[in-house]
Design a protein around this motif. Structure first.
Motif, PDB file in Angstrom:
ATOM      1  N   THR A 121       0.736  -1.034  -0.120  1.00 17.25           N
ATOM      2  CA  THR A 121       0.033  -0.065   0.072  1.00 17.25           C
ATOM      3  C   THR A 121       0.686   1.282  -0.144  1.00 17.25           C
ATOM      4  O   THR A 121       1.906   1.279   0.564  1.00 17.25           O
ATOM      5  CB  THR A 121      -0.864  -0.085   1.019  1.00 17.25           C
ATOM      6  N   GLY A 122       0.326   2.285  -0.641  1.00 19.84           N
ATOM      7  CA  GLY A 122       1.126   3.711  -0.655  1.00 19.84           C
ATOM      8  C   GLY A 122       0.402   4.761  -0.052  1.00 19.84           C
ATOM      9  O   GLY A 122      -0.615   4.552   0.512  1.00 19.84           O
ATOM     10  N   ASN A 123       1.180   5.859  -0.138  1.00 15.18           N
ATOM     11  CA  ASN A 123       0.364   6.843   0.717  1.00 15.18           C
ATOM     12  C   ASN A 123       0.208   6.716   2.233  1.00 15.18           C
ATOM     13  O   ASN A 123      -0.808   7.352   2.877  1.00 15.18           O
ATOM     14  CB  ASN A 123      -0.788   7.380  -0.059  1.00 15.18           C
ATOM     15  N   ASN A 124       1.134   6.292   2.812  1.00 14.04           N
ATOM     16  CA  ASN A 124       0.993   6.072   4.268  1.00 14.04           C
ATOM     17  C   ASN A 124       1.988   6.857   5.083  1.00 14.04           C
ATOM     18  O   ASN A 124       3.075   7.382   4.419  1.00 14.04           O
ATOM     19  CB  ASN A 124       1.524   4.653   4.747  1.00 14.04           C
ATOM     20  N   SER A 125       1.547   7.269   6.331  1.00 16.31           N
ATOM     21  CA  SER A 125       2.433   8.236   6.961  1.00 16.31           C
ATOM     22  C   SER A 125       2.877   7.405   8.403  1.00 16.31           C
ATOM     23  O   SER A 125       1.979   6.463   8.848  1.00 16.31           O
ATOM     24  CB  SER A 125       1.827   9.478   7.528  1.00 16.31           C
ATOM     25  N   ALA A 126       3.767   7.780   9.120  1.00 14.84           N
ATOM     26  CA  ALA A 126       4.240   6.983  10.251  1.00 14.84           C
ATOM     27  C   ALA A 126       5.017   7.865  11.195  1.00 14.84           C
ATOM     28  O   ALA A 126       5.911   8.472  10.645  1.00 14.84           O
ATOM     29  CB  ALA A 126       4.946   5.543  10.010  1.00 14.84           C
ATOM     30  N   ASP A 127       4.812   7.272  12.631  1.00  9.16           N
ATOM     31  CA  ASP A 127       5.823   8.038  13.624  1.00  9.16           C
ATOM     32  C   ASP A 127       6.383   6.998  14.713  1.00  9.16           C
ATOM     33  O   ASP A 127       5.572   6.320  14.599  1.00  9.16           O
ATOM     34  CB  ASP A 127       5.038   8.960  14.247  1.00  9.16           C
ATOM     35  N   LEU A 128       7.490   7.124  14.966  1.00 10.34           N
ATOM     36  CA  LEU A 128       7.955   6.097  16.011  1.00 10.34           C
ATOM     37  C   LEU A 128       8.040   6.729  17.483  1.00 10.34           C
ATOM     38  O   LEU A 128       8.277   7.774  17.585  1.00 10.34           O
ATOM     39  CB  LEU A 128       9.446   5.904  15.339  1.00 10.34           C
ATOM     40  N   GLU A 129       7.712   5.725  18.272  1.00 14.50           N
ATOM     41  CA  GLU A 129       7.930   6.009  19.895  1.00 14.50           C
ATOM     42  C   GLU A 129       8.789   5.015  20.537  1.00 14.50           C
ATOM     43  O   GLU A 129       8.359   3.761  20.436  1.00 14.50           O
ATOM     44  CB  GLU A 129       6.398   6.251  20.249  1.00 14.50           C
ATOM     45  N   THR A 302     -16.802  -3.386   6.831  1.00 14.40           N
ATOM     46  CA  THR A 302     -16.530  -2.654   7.945  1.00 14.40           C
ATOM     47  C   THR A 302     -15.049  -2.568   8.625  1.00 14.40           C
ATOM     48  O   THR A 302     -14.783  -1.632   9.367  1.00 14.40           O
ATOM     49  CB  THR A 302     -17.526  -3.166   9.100  1.00 14.40           C
ATOM     50  N   VAL A 303     -14.344  -3.595   7.801  1.00 12.58           N
ATOM     51  CA  VAL A 303     -12.939  -3.638   8.336  1.00 12.58           C
ATOM     52  C   VAL A 303     -11.973  -2.841   7.358  1.00 12.58           C
ATOM     53  O   VAL A 303     -11.063  -2.029   7.853  1.00 12.58           O
ATOM     54  CB  VAL A 303     -12.598  -4.936   8.497  1.00 12.58           C
ATOM     55  N   VAL A 304     -12.378  -3.083   6.115  1.00 10.17           N
ATOM     56  CA  VAL A 304     -11.319  -2.503   5.043  1.00 10.17           C
ATOM     57  C   VAL A 304     -12.077  -1.255   4.255  1.00 10.17           C
ATOM     58  O   VAL A 304     -12.923  -1.505   3.723  1.00 10.17           O
ATOM     59  CB  VAL A 304     -10.994  -3.538   4.012  1.00 10.17           C
ATOM     60  N   ARG A 305     -11.844  -0.173   4.837  1.00 13.55           N
ATOM     61  CA  ARG A 305     -12.485   1.181   4.083  1.00 13.55           C
ATOM     62  C   ARG A 305     -11.291   1.948   3.658  1.00 13.55           C
ATOM     63  O   ARG A 305     -10.049   1.948   3.945  1.00 13.55           O
ATOM     64  CB  ARG A 305     -13.088   1.926   5.177  1.00 13.55           C
ATOM     65  N   PRO A 306     -11.579   3.008   2.533  1.00 13.16           N
ATOM     66  CA  PRO A 306     -10.651   3.884   1.951  1.00 13.16           C
ATOM     67  C   PRO A 306     -10.401   4.875   3.268  1.00 13.16           C
ATOM     68  O   PRO A 306     -11.026   5.293   3.950  1.00 13.16           O
ATOM     69  CB  PRO A 306     -11.791   4.591   1.058  1.00 13.16           C
ATOM     70  N   SER A 307      -9.130   4.867   3.182  1.00 17.79           N
ATOM     71  CA  SER A 307      -8.455   5.892   4.155  1.00 17.79           C
ATOM     72  C   SER A 307      -8.496   7.281   4.117  1.00 17.79           C
ATOM     73  O   SER A 307      -8.395   7.982   2.815  1.00 17.79           O
ATOM     74  CB  SER A 307      -6.794   5.584   4.522  1.00 17.79           C
ATOM     75  N   PRO A 308      -9.374   7.972   4.989  1.00 22.94           N
ATOM     76  CA  PRO A 308      -9.276   9.671   4.769  1.00 22.94           C
ATOM     77  C   PRO A 308      -8.137  10.273   4.562  1.00 22.94           C
ATOM     78  O   PRO A 308      -8.130  11.417   4.296  1.00 22.94           O
ATOM     79  CB  PRO A 308     -10.223   9.884   5.983  1.00 22.94           C
ATOM     80  N   ASP A 309      -7.081   9.752   5.063  1.00 21.43           N
ATOM     81  CA  ASP A 309      -5.582  10.095   5.028  1.00 21.43           C
ATOM     82  C   ASP A 309      -4.789   9.687   4.160  1.00 21.43           C
ATOM     83  O   ASP A 309      -4.304   8.509   4.735  1.00 21.43           O
ATOM     84  CB  ASP A 309      -5.198  10.441   6.566  1.00 21.43           C
ATOM     85  N   THR A 310      -4.393  10.124   2.988  1.00 18.16           N
ATOM     86  CA  THR A 310      -3.452   9.622   2.018  1.00 18.16           C
ATOM     87  C   THR A 310      -2.354  10.600   1.507  1.00 18.16           C
ATOM     88  O   THR A 310      -1.756  10.627   0.662  1.00 18.16           O
ATOM     89  CB  THR A 310      -4.183   9.009   0.665  1.00 18.16           C
ATOM     90  N   SER A 311      -2.071  11.313   2.608  1.00 24.04           N
ATOM     91  CA  SER A 311      -0.936  12.515   2.452  1.00 24.04           C
ATOM     92  C   SER A 311       0.445  12.010   2.684  1.00 24.04           C
ATOM     93  O   SER A 311       1.516  12.674   2.358  1.00 24.04           O
ATOM     94  CB  SER A 311      -1.352  13.804   3.479  1.00 24.04           C
ATOM     95  N   GLY A 312       0.557  10.644   3.199  1.00 23.66           N
ATOM     96  CA  GLY A 312       1.819  10.338   3.474  1.00 23.66           C
ATOM     97  C   GLY A 312       2.863   9.611   1.983  1.00 23.66           C
ATOM     98  O   GLY A 312       2.078   9.446   0.788  1.00 23.66           O
ATOM     99  N   SER A 313       3.842   9.268   2.180  1.00 22.91           N
ATOM    100  CA  SER A 313       4.641   8.992   1.197  1.00 22.91           C
ATOM    101  C   SER A 313       5.468   7.647   1.341  1.00 22.91           C
ATOM    102  O   SER A 313       6.165   7.212   0.558  1.00 22.91           O
ATOM    103  CB  SER A 313       5.785  10.038   0.926  1.00 22.91           C
TER     104      SER A 313
END
Length: 495
Positions: A121-129, A302-313
């Motif tokens: 999948t593309g257009n994801n964003s992520a942060d690490l903790e 109900t489990v797999v839905r279009p993501s409202p946030d596709t701003s990631g790379s």
């Protein structure tokens, strides 16, 4: 008949001896036929050695622990899920990779899709903790934003002073009408009795549906089932839009163990927070585990839905593994990446007990000029695994692998792998035989320059908290420790 019975009573010592030796020989012969079947040579040899030394003990243990096979009903469910996943995958194309990515990364994507049927999948964003308490607090904050569903899955879960706010957030949303579903490994949670019981009472009080995964029921489906097959995944998914996954369990950093508190032990973890299409894939993996334990098949829409946030790379691909997959997905992925590396490999694993193929892949990479670094703990929390792990240090150091020992009293429990500057794999999987064969794991392959910069910062932090192990120092360790390490290595192969 009476005379025969009297004769047996008079000669019971002699007859017992004959029966013992007959059974002894029979078990040895049967083991030579049964044990090596579809088994790694190292594991087969270890089991045969155990049986040959003490047949009357070793053979029953083999019958109990010798097969990494799920219960029959679980295998049937696994086949259903695998078939549905492959049908779904046929209609979902992989995200496009950049033109400049190495060809081996494209091969890794194809391998992962074949192994687990999850697309790239593309257009994801992520942060690490990497701060233990901060990650729990951040997950609680995300739970409080839930409008429709919260899905929680952890190997170990328990209600204590550090997780109180997370459970409070779950209960608040459940009381507000949000659907909250919780899964936890039966043995992983049950082994923390006080916190486990408190958690169950809290969830029940607020009507939250929850199930233990792989419940310990030795006699299932009319046959003995191996009790140490565990679900080792760690995930939180909120509304199918925010997803957390990584290495951390949901319990205090010292695991509420008196021995840990006395020694000052605490765990160091790495968790990742994702947004974008990959969150639906995490949600789908949760749904499969929910089906296994609850008998409820959650509707895919109900489990797999279009993501409202596709701003990631970032490109992300999920790789599930466990005894339900005969291909040992995590091991296959790790080895493919090790052989593909051209410049650098960094592996972080709390329990490093590789099989022969992984050890060969790492040693070969180091000998062909790849810079290889391995991060492990200076001390261990599990005697057998810790000493088995140490038995591999000599061959790694001699090949040129840099081994970093994360300083005591912290247990480095984080799990990730980086290859060159191209890809990161993080998740719940250790680099040991248990994670390859006996535990259900969740790994995520992530591509993206920005994400690599984030993970490099984590690696540099871990490096600053570690000391490098020197080959001369290692060769001078006491002889008794060498013996213990090698004996534990042999015992670790009995899977």
């Amino acid at each position: 008949m009476t005379e025969l019975w009297q004769w047996l009573l008079d000669h019971w010592v002699l007859m017992g001896t004959y029966i013992y030796w007959a059974l002894d020989i029979l078990l040895r012969l049967v083991s030579l036929i049964v044990v090596p079947r579809n088994r790694r040579p190292g594991s087969a040899i270890a089991w045969l050695l155990a049986i040959m030394v003490l047949p009357l003990v070793g053979f029953p243990l083999y019958l109990m622990l010798g097969k990494s096979q799920l219960p029959r009903r679980r295998r049937e469910k696994q086949r259903i899920v695998n078939r549905l996943m492959r049908v779904r995958a046929q209609d979902i194309p992989d995200s496009e990779l950049d033109d400049d990515v190495p060809s081996w990364l494209r091969s890794a994507v194809s391998l992962n899709r074949e192994l687990g049927a999850f697309p790239l999948t593309g257009n994801n964003s992520a942060d690490l903790e990497i701060d233990y308490d901060t990650s729990i607090a951040s997950m609680a904050d995300d739970v409080r934003t839930a409008q429709s569903t919260v899905h929680v899955l952890f190997y170990i879960m328990g209600l204590d002073d550090r997780t109180e706010d997370f459970f409070a957030a779950l209960c608040e949303r459940a009381d507000a009408g949000v659907t909250v579903r919780v899964l936890y490994d039966h043995w992983g949670a049950l082994s923390h009795g006080t916190q486990y019981r408190a958690m169950r009472r809290r969830l029940d009080a607020h009507g939250i549906e929850h199930f233990p995964m792989n419940p310990i029921q030795p006699i299932r489906d009319g046959a003995f089932q191996r009790p140490d097959l565990r679900n080792h995944r760690k995930m939180v998914i909120v509304d199918g839009e925010i997803g957390w996954m990584g290495s951390q369990n949901l319990i205090a950093a010292h695991y509420n163990k008196r021995a840990n508190i006395r020694r000052g032990l605490h765990w160091q973890e790495t968790m990742a927070r994702f947004r974008g299409p990959i969150v639906s894939e995490l949600n789908l993996l949760f749904a499969t585990d929910w089906f296994y334990e609850s008998e409820q098949m959650l509707p895919v829409e109900t489990v797999v839905r279009p993501s409202p946030d596709t701003s990631g790379s970032y490109e992300c691909q999920l790789v599930p593994s466990g005894p339900g997959f005969v291909t040992e997905n995590n091991l296959a992925l790790f080895n493919q990446l090790f052989y593909s590396a051209r410049e650098r490999i960094v592996a972080v694993s709390p329990y490093f007990v590789p099989d022969e193929s992984m050890l060969a892949a790492l040693v070969t990479a180091a000998r062909r000029g790849v810079e290889v670094e391995l991060f492990v703990s200076e001390i261990g929390d599990q005697f057998l695994v810790f000493h088995a792990q140490r038995s591999y240090y000599s061959v790694l150091l001699e090949a040129g692998v840099k081994i970093w020992l994360y300083r005591a009293p912290t247990i480095l429990h984080a799990k990730h792998l980086t290859i060159d500057d191209s890809v990161t794999v993080l998740g719940s999987s250790n680099m040991d035989i248990r994670s390859f064969l006996l535990q259900m794991e969740c790994s995520l392959m992530v591509g993206g320059t920005d994400f690599m910069e984030k993970i490099r910062e984590v690696e540099e932090t871990y490096r600053s908290r570690s000391r490098q192990l020197d080959l001369d120092e290692w060769r001078q360790r006491p002889f008794r420790m060498q013996v213990i390490d090698n004996l534990c290595r042999l015992a670790s192969a009995v899977v």
